[in-house]
Design a protein around this motif. Structure first.
Motif, PDB file in Angstrom:
ATOM      1  N   THR A 149       0.843  -1.193   0.000  1.00  0.00           N
ATOM      2  CA  THR A 149       0.000   0.000   0.000  1.00  0.00           C
ATOM      3  C   THR A 149       0.883   1.248   0.000  1.00  0.00           C
ATOM      4  O   THR A 149       2.100   1.164  -0.213  1.00  0.00           O
ATOM      5  CB  THR A 149      -0.963  -0.030   1.208  1.00  0.00           C
ATOM      6  OG1 THR A 149      -1.855   1.085   1.133  1.00  0.00           O
ATOM      7  CG2 THR A 149      -0.211   0.004   2.524  1.00  0.00           C
ATOM      8  N   GLU A 171      -6.470  -1.357   2.817  1.00  0.00           N
ATOM      9  CA  GLU A 171      -6.060  -1.430   4.219  1.00  0.00           C
ATOM     10  C   GLU A 171      -7.240  -1.820   5.114  1.00  0.00           C
ATOM     11  O   GLU A 171      -7.065  -2.563   6.091  1.00  0.00           O
ATOM     12  CB  GLU A 171      -5.458  -0.095   4.649  1.00  0.00           C
ATOM     13  CG  GLU A 171      -4.131   0.200   3.952  1.00  0.00           C
ATOM     14  CD  GLU A 171      -3.579   1.574   4.273  1.00  0.00           C
ATOM     15  OE1 GLU A 171      -4.054   2.190   5.251  1.00  0.00           O
ATOM     16  OE2 GLU A 171      -2.664   2.029   3.556  1.00  0.00           O
ATOM     17  N   THR A 191      -0.792  -4.973   5.783  1.00  0.00           N
ATOM     18  CA  THR A 191      -0.427  -4.159   4.624  1.00  0.00           C
ATOM     19  C   THR A 191       0.902  -3.473   4.913  1.00  0.00           C
ATOM     20  O   THR A 191       1.189  -3.115   6.060  1.00  0.00           O
ATOM     21  CB  THR A 191      -1.497  -3.107   4.299  1.00  0.00           C
ATOM     22  OG1 THR A 191      -1.803  -2.341   5.477  1.00  0.00           O
ATOM     23  CG2 THR A 191      -2.758  -3.763   3.786  1.00  0.00           C
ATOM     24  N   SER A 193       3.182  -0.294   3.881  1.00  0.00           N
ATOM     25  CA  SER A 193       3.143   1.017   3.242  1.00  0.00           C
ATOM     26  C   SER A 193       4.562   1.438   2.870  1.00  0.00           C
ATOM     27  O   SER A 193       5.347   1.867   3.716  1.00  0.00           O
ATOM     28  CB  SER A 193       2.494   2.036   4.191  1.00  0.00           C
ATOM     29  OG  SER A 193       2.267   3.256   3.541  1.00  0.00           O
ATOM     30  N   ASN A 248      -1.137  -1.865   9.474  1.00  0.00           N
ATOM     31  CA  ASN A 248      -0.561  -1.172   8.324  1.00  0.00           C
ATOM     32  C   ASN A 248       0.838  -0.745   8.743  1.00  0.00           C
ATOM     33  O   ASN A 248       1.000   0.136   9.593  1.00  0.00           O
ATOM     34  CB  ASN A 248      -1.395   0.045   7.925  1.00  0.00           C
ATOM     35  CG  ASN A 248      -0.828   0.746   6.719  1.00  0.00           C
ATOM     36  OD1 ASN A 248      -0.475   0.114   5.730  1.00  0.00           O
ATOM     37  ND2 ASN A 248      -0.703   2.058   6.789  1.00  0.00           N
TER      38      ASN A 248
END
Length: 285
Positions: A149, A171, A191, A193, A248
């Motif tokens: 992501t 997400e 996820t 990032s 995340n």
């Protein structure tokens, strides 16, 4: 250097296109760490890209599939279990594309049909992947699933357009499905990032070179590259992170925690003299 973190594990890597792809680097590192994998991308990407070369290098079967098609996904998971000789231990979702961005439509002038395609390809494909894997019971207990992501899911970035909406949905899916999959099957979903990265998809974003330069100046550790992202993915696939789920996780050199850095501020001042002490050393505080 191998740490044997994935010795004996089986994985599926979605999204490798060429050697600029993060998914490509992840596949290489996974095999280096002792895993066996299958590779999957769209039929067009398999024909036009270089993923077959990666498959030959890693002795990994390439399964052409549209990740938005449930039947294709069933084929990928069932074939992978068959080819690799057991349930899957890890999966990488590295899939994203915006037709609106490609057609240079601004966010206040979206084609909604194209927006639906963006969401389907970049986010709903993740839900379809998870739902298919769970229904087939294709992922082993304690397995790990990771989707890539970007911080634009939380903050506004010029030019990122409807991909920001897709990443926000991606997400959310990781959190919602992570609860169910974790409770029922002990499968973890996260996820990652990543810093802006010069992949084939990244090159399609308007002003990408300026975004990368800004992010690098803002980040105390600088931008994380594709190879470093692959290293992080390996830790998330490994047993070292078996209680990490529904997160995340930022892999961006610290960018996501910054407000303004000295190097970014210097873009405007063009002079560091007011930030140095009497000996000419930069004062970072």
């Amino acid at each position: 250097m191998s740490y044997h973190l994935l010795e004996g594990k089986r994985g599926i890597i979605f999204g490798a296109l060429n050697d600029l792809s993060i998914a490509w680097k992840v596949a290489e590192r996974a095999v280096e760490e002792g895993a066996v994998v299958t590779l999957s991308n769209t039929p067009v990407a398999v024909r036009m890209g270089e993923v077959k070369r990666l498959g030959e290098k890693l002795q990994a079967e390439v399964i052409a599939a549209d990740a938005t098609d449930l039947r294709d996904l069933e084929t990928v998971f069932s074939r992978s279990v068959e080819i690799l000789g057991g349930k899957i231990d890890f999966v990488l979702h590295s899939i994203g594309m915006s037709p609106n961005v490609r057609k240079q439509r601004t966010y206040d002038n979206l084609d909604y049909h194209l927006l639906q395609k963006t969401l389907d390809i970049s986010a709903l494909s993740f839900h379809k992947m998870l739902q298919t894997a769970k229904k087939l019971d294709a992922v082993a207990k304690g397995g790990s699933i990771v989707a890539l992501t970007y911080v634009a899911a939380q903050r506004t970035f010029f030019g990122y357009n409807d991909m920001a909406d897709a990443k926000s949905l991606l997400e959310s899916i990781a959190r919602s499905f992570g609860y169910i999959y974790g409770r029922e099957k002990q499968v973890r979903i996260n996820t990652l990032s990543q810093s802006p990265t010069l992949t084939t998809a990244g090159n399609g974003i308007k002003g990408m070179e300026h975004l990368m330069d800004f992010a690098d100046k803002m980040s105390p550790l600088g931008n994380a590259d594709a190879q470093e992202c692959a290293d992080y993915c390996i830790t998330l696939f490994s047993d070292l992170t078996r209680k990490v789920t529904m997160q995340n996780l930022y892999h961006d050199g610290g960018f996501s925690s910054m407000g303004m850095s000295l190097r970014a501020m210097n873009q405007y001042s063009k002079d560091l003299s007011e930030y140095t002490d009497e000996n000419g050393h930069i004062i970072y505080g």
